[in-house]
Design a protein around this motif. Structure first.
Motif, PDB file in Angstrom:
ATOM      1  N   THR A   1      33.202 -22.166  49.170  1.00 59.45           N
ATOM      2  CA  THR A   1      33.788 -23.372  48.589  1.00 59.45           C
ATOM      3  C   THR A   1      34.681 -24.046  49.617  1.00 59.45           C
ATOM      4  OG1 THR A   1      33.768 -22.341  46.400  1.00 59.45           O
ATOM      5  CG2 THR A   1      35.149 -24.309  46.682  1.00 59.45           C
ATOM      6  N   TYR A   2      34.332 -25.283  49.970  1.00 58.36           N
ATOM      7  CA  TYR A   2      35.120 -26.021  50.957  1.00 58.36           C
ATOM      8  C   TYR A   2      36.207 -26.821  50.259  1.00 58.36           C
ATOM      9  CZ  TYR A   2      36.363 -29.397  54.568  1.00 58.36           C
ATOM     10  OH  TYR A   2      37.059 -30.177  55.461  1.00 58.36           O
ATOM     11  N   ARG A   3      37.448 -26.767  50.785  1.00 55.06           N
ATOM     12  CA  ARG A   3      38.594 -27.494  50.244  1.00 55.06           C
ATOM     13  C   ARG A   3      39.014 -28.543  51.269  1.00 55.06           C
ATOM     14  NH1 ARG A   3      40.680 -24.862  45.832  1.00 55.06           N
ATOM     15  NH2 ARG A   3      39.948 -22.709  45.511  1.00 55.06           N
TER      16      ARG A   3
ATOM     17  N   ASP B   1      36.787 -21.125  50.996  1.00 56.67           N
ATOM     18  CA  ASP B   1      36.954 -19.897  50.220  1.00 56.67           C
ATOM     19  C   ASP B   1      35.630 -19.145  50.197  1.00 56.67           C
ATOM     20  OD1 ASP B   1      39.557 -20.579  49.687  1.00 56.67           O
ATOM     21  OD2 ASP B   1      39.114 -21.501  47.743  1.00 56.67           O
TER      22      ASP B   1
ATOM     23  N   THR C   1      42.882 -29.053  52.458  1.00 56.01           N
ATOM     24  CA  THR C   1      43.487 -28.113  53.413  1.00 56.01           C
ATOM     25  C   THR C   1      42.547 -27.757  54.555  1.00 56.01           C
ATOM     26  OG1 THR C   1      42.727 -26.271  52.035  1.00 56.01           O
ATOM     27  CG2 THR C   1      44.971 -27.112  51.633  1.00 56.01           C
ATOM     28  N   ASN C   2      41.323 -28.323  54.529  1.00 55.01           N
ATOM     29  CA  ASN C   2      40.312 -28.028  55.549  1.00 55.01           C
ATOM     30  C   ASN C   2      40.073 -26.518  55.667  1.00 55.01           C
ATOM     31  OD1 ASN C   2      38.406 -28.711  57.509  1.00 55.01           O
ATOM     32  ND2 ASN C   2      39.885 -28.461  59.173  1.00 55.01           N
ATOM     33  N   THR C   3      39.903 -25.886  54.513  1.00 56.38           N
ATOM     34  CA  THR C   3      39.677 -24.445  54.469  1.00 56.38           C
ATOM     35  C   THR C   3      38.434 -24.156  53.633  1.00 56.38           C
ATOM     36  OG1 THR C   3      41.128 -24.198  52.541  1.00 56.38           O
ATOM     37  CG2 THR C   3      42.115 -23.885  54.737  1.00 56.38           C
TER      38      THR C   3
END
Length: 699
Positions: free
Chosen positions: A42-44, A51, A47-49
Motif C-alpha cells: 500500500t503506497y501512501r 506498507d 508520506t511517500n512510504t
C-alpha cells in the motif's frame, strides 16, 4: 528477522533479501515447504512510504528416511537434493530416488529397486518422505566382452559405456538391465552416426561366471552391416554469402552419411547466417541414393537467406560510475555491422571480464520489425565498488633460530594474526583496481598497496601494475627479513600461452637475528638498497594450472641491480625453470590417470663491482659489499627440496650452522602422482605421490 524496518529505503533488492532471510529461517527448522510472500503493498503519497504485508505459511516439518537398507545420514543428504535445494517437490524426490539407485548399483546391488512413500503425521505438522529400498542380491560384474566390432576398436567403445566391470573405481562394477539397454542403444547410435544404417547390437548376460557365485559376464555382439557414404554435396540458394565463407561441414563427399551429421550442418549453417545478420534464414536438406550404388548418397542443401539486417546504433545504459569510453571499448558490435548474436555475446563476455559489472544484458530493439537497420541495446548493472575482507587467527612456525647451536632447529613459534583487506573496483571509472592488503602478527607484519590497470592504453594485451610493499618476516631457521619495496610492472600477453613481464623494482632490505660469524654481521644486517630492471618470460601450455595432467611450463626470470638504478649492491640474477607433465593409463578417465611430473630449476647470481659473495667463514675484503642475504638463493621446504627443512639446503656458517644462501641453484624434482583414491570421510579428495628431489645451493 527479515531486517526490513520502517524508514528503510524501498528497493527490489531489499524486498528480495527480506523474503530470502525469512525462508532461510524456516528452512533451518526443516520447514522446507514454507510459503512466504508479500500479498499487499500500500503506497501512501502523503508520506511517500509503502506498507508491506508479509504472508507466512510455515508448513510442516520435513523428515526423510530410508527403510530396507542401512545408509548413513551423510550419504542420504548427499544423494537427496531436497537438502541442497531447501525445498520439497516430486521432481527432487524422484531425483533422490535415482541417485540412491545409482549408489546401490555402484556398490554391487544391480537389481535394487527404490520406491517413495509420503506420510503425513497426525496433526499435519510433520511430513515424512520414506525411501523404501529392496537391494536384492549383491553381484559383481567381472567382465565385459565386445564381439563383431571392426570399424571401431573396443578401446573406443568401452569407455563410452555406462556398465563397467569391477575395478579400483567400482569395486563391484556398475550394471543393471536399464544401463545395459542404454549402452546397446548408444552403440547403435554411434554406428548409425557414422553411416551404418543397418547396424544391429545384441547383448547376453551370463551369471555365475567361471563358476563364481553372483559374478556376471556381459557379452555384446555388434553386427555392423554396410556403411553408407556421401557421394556428392550440392548447396543452393546462397546468393549473398559465398561457399568459401561457410564453416566446415560434416557432410562431405567420401564421408559417412548420417542424419546426425546433416542436423549438425543445419545448425552450423543457420548459426552462420544468424551471426551475419540473416535472422529469417531457413534450411532444407534432401538425400537420394545413387542408382548404381544404393550405399552412396547424393545430398542437397537448400538455403533461403531472407533479408540481411544491419546495426543502426548501439546504446549502453546503466553506467553510474563507469566512464562511457571504458564500456564502449569492449563493444564487439558497431553501427553498420550485420546484427550478429555471437558478437553480442562476445560484447557481453568482454563487459563481464572487466570485473566491474554484476549483470550485462544485450538485446535487439524491435526484433520482429521489418526495418533493414535496428538498434542494439546493452544494459549493465555495476557491481559494488568496495570489498572488505578481515580475519583473525593463529600462525604457527617451527624451527625459529636458536642461539648457540650448530644445527639451528629452534623452537616452535605461535602468534595471533590479524588481516584486513580493502579492494576498490572501477577506480576513477576506468575498470582499474586499487587494493590494500595487510596482516599483523608476531611472526610477520605485511602491508601492500597496489594499483592494477588490466587494459593499459586500451589494449587487451597490456597490463600495468604499481605496487608498494612492506614486509617484516621471521623466516623459519634463517633470519628476520625486513623489506620495503616499490615496483612498476608491465605485462604483455603475446599469445594465449606466452607472456612477458617488464618491471623496475626498488627495495630496501635488512636482515636481523642472524647467527653467523661476528665479522660478517655488520654487512649482512645493515639496511641495503637494491634497485634495477627485470624481465620475465612465461610460456604455460599446461591443460590445467591447478591439477595439471599434461603439458609444459617454462619460465625465464632475469633481474639486474646496479648503482646506476639507485642500488647499493651490484649483481645480476637469472632463474630458469622447465616443467613437463605426462599422463598415462589410456583406458582411464582424464581425472583418474597417473601423472609423471618433472621440474628443473637453474639459478645463477653474479656480483660485480665492489659487491662480492664470500665462501662461508672467509673474511670480507675491505671496501666491499655483500649481496644482501634476502636476495640470495635458498632451497629446502615443501615447495623446493623436500629433503631439507625450510631454507636449510646449501652453504652454512661454519660456527653457528646458520644458512647463508648462495649464488647458484640447481634443483630437479620428479613426481609420480597417483589418481585420487576413495577413502572413508575423504571420499576421492585425497591422492598420493612418490617424489625424488635432487639439487643444492652453491656459493
Amino acid at each position: 528477522m527479515a531486517k526490513f524496518h520502517p524508514g528503510d529505503q524501498v528497493s527490489v533488492q531489499r524486498t528480495s533479501n527480506a523474503l530470502d532471510r525469512l525462508r532461510k529461517k524456516y528452512q533451518k527448522q526443516n520447514r522446507l515447504v514454507a510459503q512466504i510472500s508479500i500479498p499487499n503493498r500500500t503506497y501512501r503519497p502523503a508520506t511517500n512510504t509503502v506498507d508491506y504485508t508479509f504472508n507466512i505459511q510455515p508448513g510442516p516439518k520435513v523428515d526423510i528416511i530410508v527403510e530396507g537398507f542401512k545408509l548413513s545420514r551423510r550419504e542420504l543428504r548427499k544423494a537427496v537434493p531436497v537438502f541442497q535445494e531447501n525445498t520439497l517437490d516430486e521432481d527432487l524426490l524422484n531425483e533422490g530416488r535415482r541417485n540412491l539407485l545409482t549408489y546401490l548399483q555402484t556398490h554391487g546391488y544391480f537389481d535394487a529397486t527404490v520406491g517413495i512413500k509420503q506420510h503425513n503425521e497426525v496433526g499435519g505438522d510433520l511430513l515424512r518422505a520414506i525411501y523404501i529400498v529392496d537391494p536384492g542380491e549383491r553381484h559383481k560384474l567381472a567382465k565385459v566382452v565386445l564381439e563383431g566390432n571392426h570399424y571401431f576398436p573396443s578401446d573406443l567403445i568401452l569407455p563410452r559405456m555406462q556398465i563397467q566391470p569391477a575395478g579400483r573405481l567400482f569395486s563391484h562394477g556398475r550394471f543393471n538391465q536399464g544401463l545395459l539397454a542404454d549402452d546397446v542403444r548408444g552403440i547403435e547410435d554411434l554406428y548409425r552416426n557414422n553411416g551404418f544404417q543397418q547396424v544391429k547390437v545384441t547383448s547376453k548376460v551370463q551369471d555365475n561366471y567361471e563358476g563364481q557365485t553372483n559374478q556376471l559376464e556381459v557379452e555384446i555382439h555388434i553386427g555392423e552391416g554396410p556403411q553408407t557414404t556421401v557421394s556428392s554435396l550440392t548447396i543452393t540458394g546462397n546468393h549473398v554469402m559465398g561457399l568459401n565463407d561457410f564453416p566446415e561441414l560434416s557432410t562431405a563427399p567420401g564421408q559417412p552419411f548420417s542424419e546426425t551429421n546433416i542436423a549438425s550442418d543445419r545448425d552450423a549453417l543457420l548459426d552462420f547466417y544468424f551471426n551475419h545478420g540473416f535472422p529469417s534464414a531457413t534450411f532444407e536438406a534432401a538425400a537420394k541414393p545413387m542408382a548404381a550404388d544404393p550405399e552412396c548418397m547424393n545430398v542437397t542443401f537448400t538455403i533461403h537467406e531472407g533479408e540481411q539486417v544491419f546495426v543502426d546504433q548501439v546504446y549502453v545504459s546503466g553506467l553510474r560510475h563507469t566512464r562511457p569510453s571504458t564500456a564502449n571499448q569492449q563493444l564487439e558490435i558497431h553501427p553498420g555491422d550485420p546484427v550478429s548474436q555471437i558478437e553480442m555475446l562476445r560484447t557481453q563476455q568482454k563487459l563481464y571480464d572487466l570485473g566491474i559489472f554484476s549483470q550485462v544484458e544485450t538485446a535487439v530493439q524491435n526484433p520482429e520489425g521489418k526495418e533493414p537497420s535496428k538498434n542494439v541495446l546493452v544494459d549493465v548493472q555495476e557491481a559494488k565498488r568496495y570489498t572488505f575482507n578481515y580475519g583473525l587467527g593463529l600462525e604457527f612456525q617451527t624451527g625459529q633460530p636458536a642461539v648457540g647451536s650448530n644445527q639451528p632447529l629452534g623452537a616452535t613459534g605461535v602468534s595471533p594474526r590479524v588481516s584486513f583487506d580493502v579492494t576498490r573496483l572501477n577506480f576513477r571509472g576506468r575498470a582499474n583496481t586499487l587494493t590494500l592488503k595487510s596482516n599483523l602478527g608476531r611472526l610477520q607484519q605485511r602491508g601492500l598497496i597496489s594499483y592494477d590497470a588490466p587494459r593499459w592504453l586500451n589494449s587487451q594485451n597490456w597490463h600495468l601494475s604499481l605496487t608498494a610493499f612492506y614486509d617484516n618476516t621471521l623466516d623459519v631457521t634463517t633470519f628476520t627479513s625486513q623489506r620495503l619495496e616499490a615496483s612498476v610492472q608491465f605485462q604483455q600477453t603475446v599469445s594465449r600461452a606466452t607472456s612477458l613481464f617488464y618491471r623496475y623494482t626498488f627495495r630496501r632490505v635488512k636482515a636481523s637475528d642472524i647467527e653467523i660469524s661476528p665479522d660478517q654481521i655488520p654487512l649482512l644486517s645493515q639496511p641495503t638498497r637494491v634497485g634495477g630492471p627485470g624481465l620475465s618470460f612465461i610460456r604455460d601450455k599446461r591443460d590445467n594450472p591447478l591439477e595439471t595432467t599434461r603439458g609444459t611450463y617454462n619460465t625465464i626470470d632475469e633481474a639486474l641491480a646496479d648503482t646506476h638504478f639507485g642500488s647499493e649492491a651490484d649483481f645480476s640474477r637469472i632463474l630458469l625453470q622447465n616443467s613437463t607433465y605426462h599422463a598415462f593409463g589410456r583406458r582411464r578417465p582424464d581425472d583418474r590417470r597417473y601423472v609423471f611430473a618433472r621440474s628443473t630449476r637453474i639459478g645463477l647470481e653474479v656480483p660485480y663491482g665492489n659487491t662480492v659473495i664470500v665462501e662461508p667463514g672467509d673474511p670480507v675484503p675491505d671496501n666491499s659489499s655483500l649481496v644482501p642475504l634476502p636476495e640470495r638463493f635458498f632451497s629446502g621446504g615443501g615447495n623446493s627440496h623436500r629433503g631439507f627443512g625450510l631454507n636449510q639446503a646449501g652453504p652454512r656458517d661454519p660456527n653457528t650452522g646458520f644458512p647463508l644462501g648462495g649464488s647458484a641453484l640447481f634443483l630437479n624434482n620428479l613426481e609420480l602422482r597417483f589418481p585420487p583414491v576413495t577413502l572413508p570421510f575423504f571420499e576421492d579428495n585425497l591422492s598420493f605421490a612418490i617424489f625424488h628431489d635432487a639439487g643444492n645451493v652453491f656459493t
